[in-house]
Motif scaffolding. Structure first.
Motif, mmCIF file in Angstrom:
data_model
loop_
_atom_site.group_PDB
_atom_site.id
_atom_site.type_symbol
_atom_site.label_atom_id
_atom_site.label_comp_id
_atom_site.label_asym_id
_atom_site.label_seq_id
_atom_site.Cartn_x
_atom_site.Cartn_y
_atom_site.Cartn_z
ATOM 1 N N ILE A 88 11.075 -7.038 5.870
ATOM 2 C CA ILE A 88 11.429 -5.774 6.516
ATOM 3 C C ILE A 88 12.875 -5.752 7.040
ATOM 4 C CG2 ILE A 88 10.728 -4.052 8.213
ATOM 5 C CD1 ILE A 88 7.946 -5.398 8.234
ATOM 6 N N ALA A 100 8.727 2.642 2.193
ATOM 7 C CA ALA A 100 8.129 1.348 1.876
ATOM 8 C C ALA A 100 6.701 1.552 1.370
ATOM 9 C CB ALA A 100 8.123 0.451 3.108
ATOM 10 N N TYR A 115 10.953 1.972 5.732
ATOM 11 C CA TYR A 115 11.152 0.607 6.220
ATOM 12 C C TYR A 115 11.404 0.594 7.729
ATOM 13 C CZ TYR A 115 10.573 -1.888 1.907
ATOM 14 O OH TYR A 115 10.005 -2.451 0.798
ATOM 15 N N LEU A 326 7.418 -5.735 -0.587
ATOM 16 C CA LEU A 326 8.234 -5.521 0.610
ATOM 17 C C LEU A 326 9.430 -6.474 0.613
ATOM 18 C CD1 LEU A 326 5.458 -5.023 3.333
ATOM 19 C CD2 LEU A 326 6.786 -3.267 2.165
ATOM 20 N N GLY A 329 12.153 -4.967 -1.037
ATOM 21 C CA GLY A 329 12.603 -3.670 -0.542
ATOM 22 C C GLY A 329 12.138 -2.525 -1.421
#
Ligand code: WTA
Length: 654
Positions: A88, A100, A115, A326, A329
């Motif tokens: 994150i 996200a 995010y 994640l 990204g």
């Protein structure tokens, strides 16, 4: 040493189209070969370089691989990092406003989370966990439905160095209890109820029931996410509402920097015998495996909309929902519901709606969607798709062809990914811009993954015959231990006969092009008149018949042949009985005889509307073996998805 015979021949080959190949991260077979060679020449250097470039370290590592305590390998051990920071925080400056998570609830309501917003929620919840007394190394059980909260809970644990153990929401109070006790949990996170296929499923009540059983005293607190507002029992000494805790916290929580070997999570996996094994994963090595496979196998790009349909209760939902996408990204779809509700078009509808570009699901889902509506994908615009994937079981060539034609429109490469809870991330799978696919083969190992096929004494299988699938060298995302049971860890995965190789427990063979074909679990291998046969090939031959949706093969003791072959078959149409069943059974036997040879002809065929499967969709062949022998079922069938069909499968059609 008799090897396992391969009897099915599949000759179709599908190379990636030029446009895909040109845009791919690993483009062309030469690039793949170069990566493999780099790993061969300097194994530690290869992984060290990737670990340095792909992960944000708080303090760098000085040693790559420590083999001194083998098979308890350590990777990047003196480096420190935080998984949640890597998933994150490191994106906030450059893409804080990027979405996200696209969460679609069972009823179709969509919630997007950027995010930045994810960061805020994870920080708040991490602070709340700390306030409840959870700290570094404490174990937290997560028993939640697929939700934004499940991902927040996992990430929040990672943020403060607590070790999460996710228990799939479909497990009973008894299974939950067993895991709570084994892992020594301090806190449980659950929801009042989950919602799947229009129905609510109670979760909190299972937690209450589990905590009333013996040996759960260590659980001090329960945090409850309010999903439905359904009525639940409340214990004021232990229970807390998630939303109340979160609302009281601040927006920032400093990540706890942990050692690369610090356990990120423990995930229980049920073997064919014994109690579930608490598979313990690391932080640094695990994360690297998730990241590299996202890049290599899914060819993930910043513009992709990624959707892995697995529940976070399984390893696939850890590596390819909670962490991998994640860490890159990326934007991903998270789905609360089931593929068949409100109808069997749900997946295709969601792909159209969210413009999914990479879609990853299980062969069991594919086969059941073919049975329920093989033409349904045609009603939706699936043009956003560019890559498909499968995991969990061997995909039968005919199911592969359907996926390729009807879903992928012959345009999308298919990544058939072989891996396990224990391997942490993909091990054998095509790099889609480099390796041509063959239906039913997971193709070739990822760069830096040294797999091989050996006989039971550890000697290599040098021809195309079947044997035991092993991994010859430790790899970063490998299992570190079985929680509380190092002896079982050594015995199960590093048996003495195998020269220190990791034993996967699957049988496989390798063809002349170096492609791997998984033949099934070793425990399921049949021995028919001295021929050792895997389950996969006979099942695939049956599924290739136009009438058949699914099939499972098991052996049954036979005085002369050693074992006879019993086939459990699900037809695309109605289940058949009586004369009709006999007729079709005879047809299918002949069909297998022609496709493979007389040796593989099932001696007995039984029809069911469905097959018994675990909650993660794997066929329970052990149970089918008991049924074939006419034994009473005494084993725990609480994890069975559909217990009612066992009655049907007791009757031979012919
Ligand atoms: C099987 C799932 C053939 C295999 C990630 C393995 C597969 C077990 C494939 C691990 C595949 C998984 N082809 N077989 N592509 N993927 N398997 O721990 O038997 O739930 O050992 O991890 O599933 O299952 P697990």
């Amino acid at each position: 040493m008799s090897s396992i015979e391969s009897v099915l021949k599949e000759t179709r080959v599908f190379a990636p189209h030029d446009a895909f190949k040109q845009a791919a991260t690993v483009s062309g077979i030469e690039s793949y070969n170069a990566l493999c060679q780099a790993a061969e020449q300097d194994y530690n250097g290869f992984w060290a370089q990737l670990a340095q470039s792909e992960i944000n370290w708080h303090t760098p590592f000085s040693q790559t691989l420590d083999e001194s305590q083998a098979p308890f390998y350590r990777w990047f051990a003196d480096g420190t990092l935080n998984a949640s920071y890597n998933c994150i925080d490191r994106h906030l400056a450059t893409r804080g406003n990027k979405i996200a998570l696209i969460f679609e609830a069972d009823d179709g309501i969509v919630t997007n989370l950027t995010y930045k917003a994810l960061h805020q929620r994870v920080c708040r919840f991490a602070n709340a966990l700390k306030k409840q007394g959870v700290g570094l190394g404490d174990r937290v059980i997560i028993y939640l439905p697929m939700s934004i909260e499940a991902i927040v809970a996992m990430q929040a644990c990672a943020r403060i160095g607590a070790i999460h153990s996710v228990v799939f929401g479909g497990f009973s109070a008894k299974s939950l209890h067993e895991r709570i006790v084994d892992v020594g949990a301090k806190l449980v996170i659950t929801a009042d109820e989950g919602v799947r296929g229009g129905k609510s499923v109670s979760l909190k009540s299972a937690v209450d029931e589990a905590l009333q059983m013996a040996e759960c005293e260590a659980v001090e607190q329960v945090i409850v996410y309010q999903r439905t507002g359904g009525k639940i029992a409340w214990n004021a000494n232990k229970d807390h509402w998630w939303h109340e805790l979160e609302a009281a916290e601040s927006d920032y929580c400093e990540p706890t920097w942990v050692n690369a070997e610090h356990p990120l999570f423990i995930l229980y996996t049920s073997g064919s015998t014994g109690t579930p094994k608490g598979v313990q994963h690391s932080t640094g090595g695990y994360l690297l495996g998730a990241i590299m496979s996202m890049k290599w196998v899914f060819d993930h790009k910043a513009t992709d909309i990624f959707w892995c349909t697995a529940d976070v209760g399984w390893i696939t939902g850890h590596s390819y929902v909670a962490y991998g996408p994640l860490a890159l990204g990326g934007t991903q779809v998270v789905f609360e519901g089931v593929p068949t509700w409100p109808d069997a078009g749900r997946f295709w509808q969601m792909i159209e709606r969210h413009k999914v570009s990479i879609f990853y699901t299980a062969p069991t889902a594919i086969r059941s969607l073919i049975k329920l509506g093989g033409d349904l994908p045609k009603q939706y615009d699936l043009s956003s798709l560019r890559l498909l994937g499968t995991v969990g079981e061997p995909i039968n060539p005919e199911a592969w062809m359907w996926y390729h034609k009807v879903v992928g429109k012959e345009r999308c490469p298919i990544a058939d990914t072989w891996w396990q809870t224990e391997t942490g991330s993909h091990m054998i799978a095509p790099l889609p811009g480099a390796i041509a696919a063959k239906p039913g083969s997971c193709t070739r190992p990822l760069p830096g993954i040294m797999v091989d096929i050996v006989h039971e004494d550890g000697s290599p299988v040098t021809d195309t015959g079947g044997g035991l699938l092993v991994v010859k060298k430790p790899w970063p995302s490998m299992i570190r231990n079985i929680w509380n049971n190092p002896e079982r860890f050594k015995k199960a995965y590093f048996p003495e006969e195998l020269n220190g190789y990791y034993l996967a427990g699957d049988s496989a063979h390798r063809d002349d092009d170096g492609y791997f074909w998984i033949m099934g679990r070793i425990d399921d291998v049949l021995n028919v008149s001295g021929h050792r046969l895997g389950t996969m090939e006979i099942e695939s031959a049956l599924v290739a018949n136009p009438l058949v949706a699914e099939a499972a093969i098991v052996g049954k003791p036979h005085d002369i042949k050693g074992e006879s072959i019993v086939a459990y078959v699900v037809l695309k149409g109605q289940r058949l009985e009586g004369e009709e069943a006999k007729l079709v059974a005879a047809q299918l036997r002949d069909w297998v005889g022609k496709e493979i040879g007389p040796i593989a002809k099932p001696d007995e065929i039984r029809f069911g509307e469905n097959l018994p499967k675990t909650r993660s969709g794997k066929i329970m062949r052990r149970l089918l073996r008991s049924l074939a022998k006419g034994e009473e079922i005494t084993s725990d069938i609480s994890t069975l998805d559909n217990p009612a069909i066992l009655e049907q499968l007791k009757q031979p059609a012919a």
